[in-house]
Design an enzyme around this catalytic site. Structure first.
Site, mmCIF file in Angstrom:
data_model
loop_
_atom_site.group_PDB
_atom_site.id
_atom_site.type_symbol
_atom_site.label_atom_id
_atom_site.label_comp_id
_atom_site.label_asym_id
_atom_site.label_seq_id
_atom_site.Cartn_x
_atom_site.Cartn_y
_atom_site.Cartn_z
ATOM 1 N N CYS A 254 -16.429 57.382 27.551
ATOM 2 C CA CYS A 254 -17.677 57.866 28.138
ATOM 3 C C CYS A 254 -17.580 58.035 29.640
ATOM 4 O O CYS A 254 -18.220 57.300 30.415
ATOM 5 C CB CYS A 254 -18.798 56.902 27.790
ATOM 6 N N GLU A 255 -16.753 58.960 30.074
ATOM 7 C CA GLU A 255 -16.575 59.288 31.490
ATOM 8 C C GLU A 255 -16.157 60.749 31.548
ATOM 9 O O GLU A 255 -15.274 61.166 30.784
ATOM 10 C CB GLU A 255 -15.417 58.482 32.120
ATOM 11 N N GLU B 84 14.648 51.203 45.668
ATOM 12 C CA GLU B 84 13.691 50.701 44.676
ATOM 13 C C GLU B 84 13.046 51.829 43.873
ATOM 14 O O GLU B 84 11.832 52.010 43.915
ATOM 15 C CB GLU B 84 12.586 49.914 45.401
ATOM 16 N N PRO B 85 13.836 52.613 43.157
ATOM 17 C CA PRO B 85 13.211 53.691 42.382
ATOM 18 C C PRO B 85 12.438 53.144 41.198
ATOM 19 O O PRO B 85 12.870 52.173 40.555
ATOM 20 C CB PRO B 85 14.408 54.529 41.907
ATOM 21 N N GLY B 86 11.301 53.713 40.925
ATOM 22 C CA GLY B 86 10.515 53.326 39.757
ATOM 23 C C GLY B 86 10.299 54.553 38.897
ATOM 24 O O GLY B 86 11.006 54.788 37.904
ATOM 25 N N ARG B 87 9.354 55.357 39.324
ATOM 26 C CA ARG B 87 8.979 56.567 38.592
ATOM 27 C C ARG B 87 10.178 57.417 38.169
ATOM 28 O O ARG B 87 10.272 57.851 37.024
ATOM 29 C CB ARG B 87 8.076 57.407 39.509
ATOM 30 N N TYR C 103 3.944 54.501 35.185
ATOM 31 C CA TYR C 103 2.536 54.352 35.543
ATOM 32 C C TYR C 103 1.626 54.829 34.406
ATOM 33 O O TYR C 103 0.582 55.440 34.625
ATOM 34 C CB TYR C 103 2.227 55.073 36.866
ATOM 35 N N ARG D 125 -3.378 58.454 34.942
ATOM 36 C CA ARG D 125 -2.896 59.339 36.003
ATOM 37 C C ARG D 125 -3.690 60.645 36.166
ATOM 38 O O ARG D 125 -4.037 60.995 37.288
ATOM 39 C CB ARG D 125 -1.404 59.625 35.834
ATOM 40 N N GLY E 161 10.056 55.941 45.574
ATOM 41 C CA GLY E 161 9.162 57.046 45.880
ATOM 42 C C GLY E 161 9.637 58.437 45.526
ATOM 43 O O GLY E 161 8.857 59.393 45.594
HETATM 44 C C1 LIG Z 1 5.718 51.318 43.820
HETATM 45 C C2 LIG Z 1 6.825 50.891 44.661
HETATM 46 C C3 LIG Z 1 8.122 51.394 44.453
HETATM 47 C C4 LIG Z 1 8.440 52.433 43.415
HETATM 48 O O1 LIG Z 1 7.899 53.664 43.709
HETATM 49 P P1 LIG Z 1 8.239 54.919 42.774
HETATM 50 O O2 LIG Z 1 7.439 56.012 43.341
HETATM 51 O O3 LIG Z 1 7.820 54.565 41.407
HETATM 52 O O4 LIG Z 1 9.710 55.157 42.879
HETATM 53 C C5 LIG Z 1 9.137 50.900 45.226
HETATM 54 N N1 LIG Z 1 8.903 49.972 46.209
HETATM 55 C C6 LIG Z 1 7.678 49.489 46.437
HETATM 56 C C7 LIG Z 1 7.485 48.482 47.500
HETATM 57 C C8 LIG Z 1 6.597 49.927 45.683
HETATM 58 O O5 LIG Z 1 5.384 49.441 45.929
#
Ligand SMILES: *Cc1c(COP(=O)(O)O)cnc(C)c1O
Length: 423
Positions: free
Chosen positions: A344-345, A275-278, A373, A314, A239
């Site tokens: 077309c939106e 759990e970093p993603g973004r 994303y 996004r 997050g």
């Molecule tokens: C989406 C998600 C993440 C990653 O979130 P980011 O904002 O991309 O870091 C981590 N854990 C869970 C359970 C998620 O659903």
């Protein structure tokens, strides 16, 4: 080193000119920087040095096999939210002992697959899901390590569509019900309680929500331990936000975040999963499009490009701000544009009233911060082909996902006369 920069007026990813990729591959395409992803990962790794932390990359941010492989080679595990993502993580070579399975409602098939591969942990989101995991594990003669995803009822202060830790959200179990859930887990066969999990949202730009959620987690862990549960891991989710607008940096750094996590871990004396993603991939990617037409409207001038909302959702889904830059600094006078796609939106608008040097048809533009994303949320709406992905490494690049062709897209549809009655 800036991973995206101008050299002699040309926008580059590392040492590769975007226009050279465009000439070879056509547009639109996503372009990622290997060095950008590695740098983001190393930052987390360095910030957490000295703690027992497993960094499980949240695969849903960008699940291209090459991206997962790259991160796995650096030592990352994976956080997956579906059987499909689990397959992707396994196919990319992520060791099962570094895979955690999150997600709101895991099916029996998904649970079975995860158990067969002996993944590290299931993050359980409801009482019925726990029962199912126990039943499937017992049938297979396995033991599932579980943590409950606790909903701490904290407002992450982020966009409503990506806030997940408030009591009205569908995620996790209310923290007030946690003791009951853990008591049930302790009775069930086939499951072993390993920890507590949370994930309060995405694109979080302040540390305060984390601080408050960590306090709840700490209290809960102490309560659960007093109840006799062996809680040895806290999974703190992902997050952490990123700066989509380079001119107004506000996102907390992994270093600042790690200080907070460190305090929690010292207090609890336990292991940790993040759990970093973004924050690992967003700013290591751009979406490249080319100008189709410039249309003079009554109120504004529209720069219509060949990338659209189906390719990159996004801006329309989250009203997200993304930098948009010309690929060539052409020396022309500045103009102000609404930058839109051809779908077309009305929602197919990337940005309003942006100033760029004058653009003409055929000119290339990049939408920045598109590494997370982006491609993963693309659809074929308006029968547009999924966008290819390119990975740059130093002065070289490779196509890491091809542009599909129309025959295979349309060929998925079957004629009534073909007579199939099962999927
Ligand atoms: C989406 C998600 C993440 C990653 O979130 P980011 O904002 O991309 O870091 C981590 N854990 C869970 C359970 C998620 O659903």
């Amino acid at each position: 080193m800036a991973v995206f920069s101008y050299v002699d007026g040309d926008y580059r990813a590392e040492q590769v000119r975007i226009r050279d990729i465009a000439a070879a591959c056509g547009t639109p395409f996503y372009c990622y920087s290997r060095a950008g992803i590695e740098a983001a990962y190393r930052r987390y790794e360095d910030a957490f040095r000295g703690f027992d932390v497993t960094i499980c990359y949240a695969v849903k941010a960008n699940s291209n096999q090459s991206v997962i492989k790259l991160l796995a080679a650096l030592g990352a595990g994976a956080d997956v939210v579906s059987g499909g993502e689990l397959r992707r993580a396994l196919a990319a070579g992520v060791p099962p002992e570094r895979i955690v399975f999150s997600g709101v409602a895991k099916t029996e098939d998904e649970i079975e697959l995860a158990l067969e591969h002996n993944i590290r942990q299931f993050n359980v989101e409801s009482a019925p899901e726990l029962e199912t995991i126990s039943r499937v594990a017992t049938r297979l003669g396995r033991t599932a390590s579980i943590a409950f995803r606790i909903n701490p009822d904290i407002d992450a202060g982020t966009h409503e569509k990506i806030s997940t830790g408030k009591s009205e959200n569908k995620f996790g179990i209310p923290w007030q019900s946690a003791r009951k859930a853990y008591a049930r887990a302790a009775e069930l066969p086939g499951v072993r309680v390993a920890g507590v999990d949370m994930h309060i949202g995405s694109q979080i730009l302040k540390l305060t929500p984390y601080e408050r959620a960590f306090e709840r987690v700490a209290t809960l862990v102490e309560t659960l331990r007093a109840d006799g549960h062996d809680i040895d891991t806290v999974d703190l989710g992902g997050g952490l936000g990123v700066d989509y607008d380079r001119n107004t940096p506000t996102a907390p750094s992994p270093e600042e975040y790690a200080v907070l996590v460190g305090q929690l871990l010292e207090q609890l004396g336990c292991r940790c999963i993040i759990e970093p993603g973004r924050s690992l991939v967003a700013n290591a990617g751009v979406l490249v499009g080319s100008v189709i037409y410039v249309k003079e409207g009554d109120q504004s001038t529209f720069l219509i490009i060949d990338a659209a909302m189906n390719d990159f959702l996004r801006p329309s889904m989250y009203s997200a701000h993304h930098g948009i830059a010309p690929v060539k600094l052409n020396g022309r006078a500045d103009r102000t544009y609404d930058i839109v796609g051809p779908v077309c939106e009305t929602g197919d608008t990337f940005a309003r009233q942006r100033t760029l040097p004058e653009q003409v048809p055929g000119d290339l533009v990049v939408i920045e911060g598109a590494g997370a994303y982006g491609s993963v949320m693309a659809s074929t709406y308006n029968t547009r082909l999924l966008v290819p992905e390119i990975l740059v490494d130093g002065d070289d690049y490779r196509v890491i996902r091809q542009r599909p062709d129309y025959d295979s897209l349309i060929g998925l549809d079957l004629d009534w006369a073909e007579g199939v009655r099962a999927c």
